[in-house]
Design an enzyme around this catalytic site. Structure first.
Site, PDB file in Angstrom:
ATOM      1  N   HIS A  30       0.875  -1.185   0.000  1.00 50.85           N
ATOM      2  CA  HIS A  30       0.000   0.000   0.000  1.00 50.85           C
ATOM      3  C   HIS A  30       0.911   1.234   0.000  1.00 50.85           C
ATOM      4  O   HIS A  30       2.030   1.181   0.507  1.00 50.85           O
ATOM      5  CB  HIS A  30      -0.832  -0.061   1.282  1.00 50.85           C
ATOM      6  CG  HIS A  30      -1.898   0.977   1.409  1.00 50.85           C
ATOM      7  ND1 HIS A  30      -1.639   2.257   1.828  1.00 50.85           N
ATOM      8  CD2 HIS A  30      -3.235   0.923   1.197  1.00 50.85           C
ATOM      9  CE1 HIS A  30      -2.765   2.942   1.874  1.00 50.85           C
ATOM     10  NE2 HIS A  30      -3.751   2.156   1.499  1.00 50.85           N
ATOM     11  N   ASP A  56       2.992  -4.935   8.119  1.00 51.90           N
ATOM     12  CA  ASP A  56       1.806  -4.097   7.968  1.00 51.90           C
ATOM     13  C   ASP A  56       0.596  -5.022   8.096  1.00 51.90           C
ATOM     14  O   ASP A  56       0.266  -5.767   7.177  1.00 51.90           O
ATOM     15  CB  ASP A  56       1.852  -3.410   6.593  1.00 51.90           C
ATOM     16  CG  ASP A  56       0.592  -2.606   6.313  1.00 51.90           C
ATOM     17  OD1 ASP A  56      -0.346  -2.646   7.135  1.00 51.90           O
ATOM     18  OD2 ASP A  56       0.543  -1.946   5.253  1.00 51.90           O
ATOM     19  N   GLN A  94      -4.543  -5.223   6.998  1.00 48.89           N
ATOM     20  CA  GLN A  94      -5.584  -6.072   6.410  1.00 48.89           C
ATOM     21  C   GLN A  94      -5.632  -7.474   7.014  1.00 48.89           C
ATOM     22  O   GLN A  94      -6.294  -8.357   6.470  1.00 48.89           O
ATOM     23  CB  GLN A  94      -5.367  -6.188   4.883  1.00 48.89           C
ATOM     24  CG  GLN A  94      -5.527  -4.885   4.135  1.00 48.89           C
ATOM     25  CD  GLN A  94      -6.949  -4.335   4.175  1.00 48.89           C
ATOM     26  OE1 GLN A  94      -7.894  -5.016   4.572  1.00 48.89           O
ATOM     27  NE2 GLN A  94      -7.103  -3.089   3.772  1.00 48.89           N
ATOM     28  N   CYS A 147      -4.848   2.609  -3.622  1.00 46.03           N
ATOM     29  CA  CYS A 147      -3.609   3.114  -3.012  1.00 46.03           C
ATOM     30  C   CYS A 147      -2.456   2.141  -3.226  1.00 46.03           C
ATOM     31  O   CYS A 147      -1.645   1.911  -2.306  1.00 46.03           O
ATOM     32  CB  CYS A 147      -3.783   3.405  -1.518  1.00 46.03           C
ATOM     33  SG  CYS A 147      -4.891   4.746  -1.195  1.00 46.03           S
TER      34      CYS A 147
HETATM   35  N1  PMP Z   1      -1.673  -0.805   4.729  1.00 47.83           N
HETATM   36  C1  PMP Z   1      -2.641  -1.479   4.099  1.00 47.83           C
HETATM   37  C2  PMP Z   1      -2.352  -2.855   3.574  1.00 47.83           C
HETATM   38  C3  PMP Z   1      -3.907  -0.917   3.953  1.00 47.83           C
HETATM   39  O1  PMP Z   1      -4.872  -1.579   3.328  1.00 47.83           O
HETATM   40  C4  PMP Z   1      -4.139   0.380   4.485  1.00 47.83           C
HETATM   41  C5  PMP Z   1      -5.493   1.048   4.349  1.00 47.83           C
HETATM   42  N2  PMP Z   1      -6.137   0.872   3.148  1.00 47.83           N
HETATM   43  C6  PMP Z   1      -3.086   1.032   5.133  1.00 47.83           C
HETATM   44  C7  PMP Z   1      -1.874   0.409   5.250  1.00 47.83           C
HETATM   45  C8  PMP Z   1      -3.250   2.406   5.707  1.00 47.83           C
HETATM   46  O2  PMP Z   1      -4.218   2.428   6.700  1.00 47.83           O
HETATM   47  P1  PMP Z   1      -4.761   3.819   7.280  1.00 47.83           P
HETATM   48  O3  PMP Z   1      -5.228   4.611   6.099  1.00 47.83           O
HETATM   49  O4  PMP Z   1      -5.860   3.420   8.191  1.00 47.83           O
HETATM   50  O5  PMP Z   1      -3.622   4.471   7.988  1.00 47.83           O
END
Ligand code: PMP
Length: 409
Positions: free
Chosen positions: A126, A203, A206, A368
Site C-alpha cells: 500500500h 503491515d 488487512q 492506493c
Molecule cells: N496498509 C494497508 C495494507 C492498507 O490496506 C491500508 C489502508 N487501506 C493502510 C496500510 C493504511 O491504513 P490507514 O489509512 O488506516 O492508515
C-alpha cells in the site's frame, strides 16, 4: 468447512448501519478493506466516555483524569493481549497504520541508516508502506529494493533473499495485500530476515481483523494496524515495537507527554510508550478500540476466520461463473477476505457506480497501490472485501448486480 457457530442474523443487529437502505435498496456493504462498520457497543463506549469520565489523561490529580488515564492504559493492555505482546509499553497509540509506518521509517532511518543503505519492500505494498520510505530515501540517500510478485500475486522468499545484501537495513512487508488478498508467509520472511540480522515491520492493516496474530511467536520487530479496519473508531492506530527497538529509536514527534524534562538548553524524553506519544492521545478512541477487541473476542477470531473463509470461497466460486471475469491475483498459498476482479471491458468505475445504484458498496480504482497496478499492467480493479457480518445472500445480490450491469453494456 461449514461453520454453524456464528449467528450472523443476530450479529448483524449489533451494527446499526447495516439496517439502512440506499436508493431504496438494502445496503450491501462489501468495502470492508477500506473501513469496517462499528458495532453498537463501540459507538456507545465513545458516548459513555464523553458523558462520564472525559478529562485529559496523565498528570491530572483530579478524579476524572485518573479514571480517564486508567481507561486509556487498560485499553493499551487489551491491545497488548490481543496481539500477545510482551509488555504494554510495546504498544504505541498513533493516528493509524499510516502514521505508525511513518514513525518507524522516520525514527529508524534517522538513527540507523546512512547513504547507500537499503530497505526492502514488495511490489504489493500500500502507498502507506512505500511513500514514508521514499521520503527517508530522499533525505538520507537510502535505496529501496522491490521484491516482485508472480502472476498469481505472490512473493517468493528467494526473491527476498536475492535482494538482501550487507547494506540491507530493514524489510517492511504487508501481511495481507489490500488488492490481491494474498496472505504473505510473514513467519518465514521474519526468520529469513533475522538470519541476516535485519529487522522486519509487518503491515497488519488487512490481517488484524481476520487472522489471529501473535507477535511473540512471530518475533516481528514492528507491527502496525488501524483501529477503523477492526470495527473500532477512526483516527486511531497502533504501532507494536519490540522494547529493544523502541528504546533504541529516537522520538518521532515532540510535544507534551513525550518528555521527562524540558529546558531551552536540553530536553530529556519520557519512558516507553510515552516517548512516542506526543500530545493529548485519543483516550476516547483507545477505550472504544478496546471495546471493539472485546467484541471480536466474544465472537472469537478463529470463528470469524472460519466463517469468512466459507464466505470467501463461496464468493470466489460464484464470481468465477460470471462470463469474462478476470481475477486480479489468485494466490495459491492463501487468500483473505479481498477479491479483486475485472469484467470484460467494463471500466471498474462504471461497474462500481452502477452497483452502487443497486445498494451495493464495492471499491474501484488503484486501492492506493499504484506500483502494484503498474506491475499488473492495469489501471484499477473492482474490489469486494468481506467481514463476518456479510452473508451468502449478499454475495448472491452482488452476483446478480454484476450480471445486470453486464447486460446493460
Ligand atoms: N496498509 C494497508 C495494507 C492498507 O490496506 C491500508 C489502508 N487501506 C493502510 C496500510 C493504511 O491504513 P490507514 O489509512 O488506516 O492508515
Amino acid at each position: 468447512m461449514n461453520n454453524i457457530s456464528l449467528d450472523i442474523e443476530n450479529i448483524r443487529k449489533d451494527f446499526p448501519i447495516l439496517t439502512q437502505e440506499v436508493y431504496g435498496k438494502p445496503l450491501i456493504y462489501l468495502d470492508n478493506a477500506a473501513t469496517t462498520q462499528k458495532p453498537r457497543c463501540v459507538i456507545q463506549k465513545m458516548e459513555e466516555i464523553y458523558s462520564t469520565i472525559n478529562a485529559n489523561i496523565h498528570r491530572g490529580v483530579h478524579r476524572l483524569s485518573q479514571l480517564s488515564t486508567e481507561s486509556h492504559e487498560e485499553a493499551r493492555k487489551t491491545v497488548q493481549n490481543y496481539i500477545h505482546a510482551a509488555k504494554p509499553s510495546e504498544i504505541i497509540f498513533t493516528r493509524g497504520a499510516t502514521e505508525s509506518i511513518n514513525l518507524v521509517a522516520s525514527s529508524f532511518c534517522r538513527s540507523q541508516c546512512k547513504a547507500g543503505d537499503e530497505i526492502i519492500l514488495t511490489a504489493m505494498e500500500h502507498h502507506a508502506n512505500i511513500v514514508p520510505w521514499q521520503i527517508q530515501r530522499d533525505i538520507y540517500g537510502i535505496e529501496i529494493k522491490v521484491v516482485p510478485i508472480s502472476e498469481s500475486g505472490e512473493i517468493d522468499l528467494k526473491d527476498i533473499e536475492e535482494r538482501i545484501s550487507s547494506k540491507t537495513k530493514f524489510i517492511s512487508v504487508t501481511h495481507v495485500s489490500n488488492v490481491l488478498g494474498t496472505v504473505n508467509p510473514i513467519g518465514e520472511i521474519i526468520r529469513l530476515a533475522h538470519s541476516y540480522n535485519i529487522p522486519v515491520l509487518i503491515d497488519a492493516a488487512q490481517s488484524i481483523q481476520h487472522i489471529p496474530l501473535n507477535t511473540k511467536e512471530l518475533d516481528c520487530d514492528f507491527l502496525v494496524f488501524s483501529s477503523h479496519k477492526m470495527y473500532g473508531p477512526n483516527g486511531l492506530g497502533v504501532l507494536y515495537g519490540k522494547e529493544s527497538w523502541l528504546d533504541k529509536l529516537p522520538p518521532y514527534q515532540g510535544g507534551g507527554e513525550m518528555i521527562a524534562r524540558v529546558s531551552f538548553d536540553k530536553t530529556t524524553f519520557n519512558e516507553l510508550p510515552f516517548k512516542f506519544e506526543a500530545g493529548t492521545p485519543d483516550y476516547v478512541g483507545s477505550a472504544a478500540l478496546a471495546e471493539a477487541i472485546r467484541y471480536i473476542e466474544k465472537i472469537g477470531l478463529e470463528n470469524i476466520r472460519q466463517y469468512e473463509t466459507v464466505l470467501f470461497n463461496y464468493a470466489k466460486e460464484k464470481l468465477s461463473q460470471i462470463e469474462n471475469i478476470r481475477f486480479i491475483g489468485s494466490p495459491t498459498l492463501g487468500s483473505c477476505s479481498v477479491i479483486s476482479f475485472l469484467v470484460g471491458n467494463i471500466h471498474p468505475y462504471d461497474m462500481g457506480m452502477l452497483l452502487d445504484k443497486l445498494g451495493i458498496a464495492v471499491r474501484t480504482g488503484h486501492h492506493c497501490a499504484q506500483p502494484l497496478m503498474d506491475a499488473l499492467g492495469i489501471e484499477g480493479t473492482l474490489r469486494a472485501s468481506f467481514a463476518f457480518y456479510n452473508t451468502k445472500s449478499e454475495i448472491n445480490a452482488l452476483i446478480s448486480g454484476i450480471e445486470r450491469v453486464t447486460r446493460i453494456f
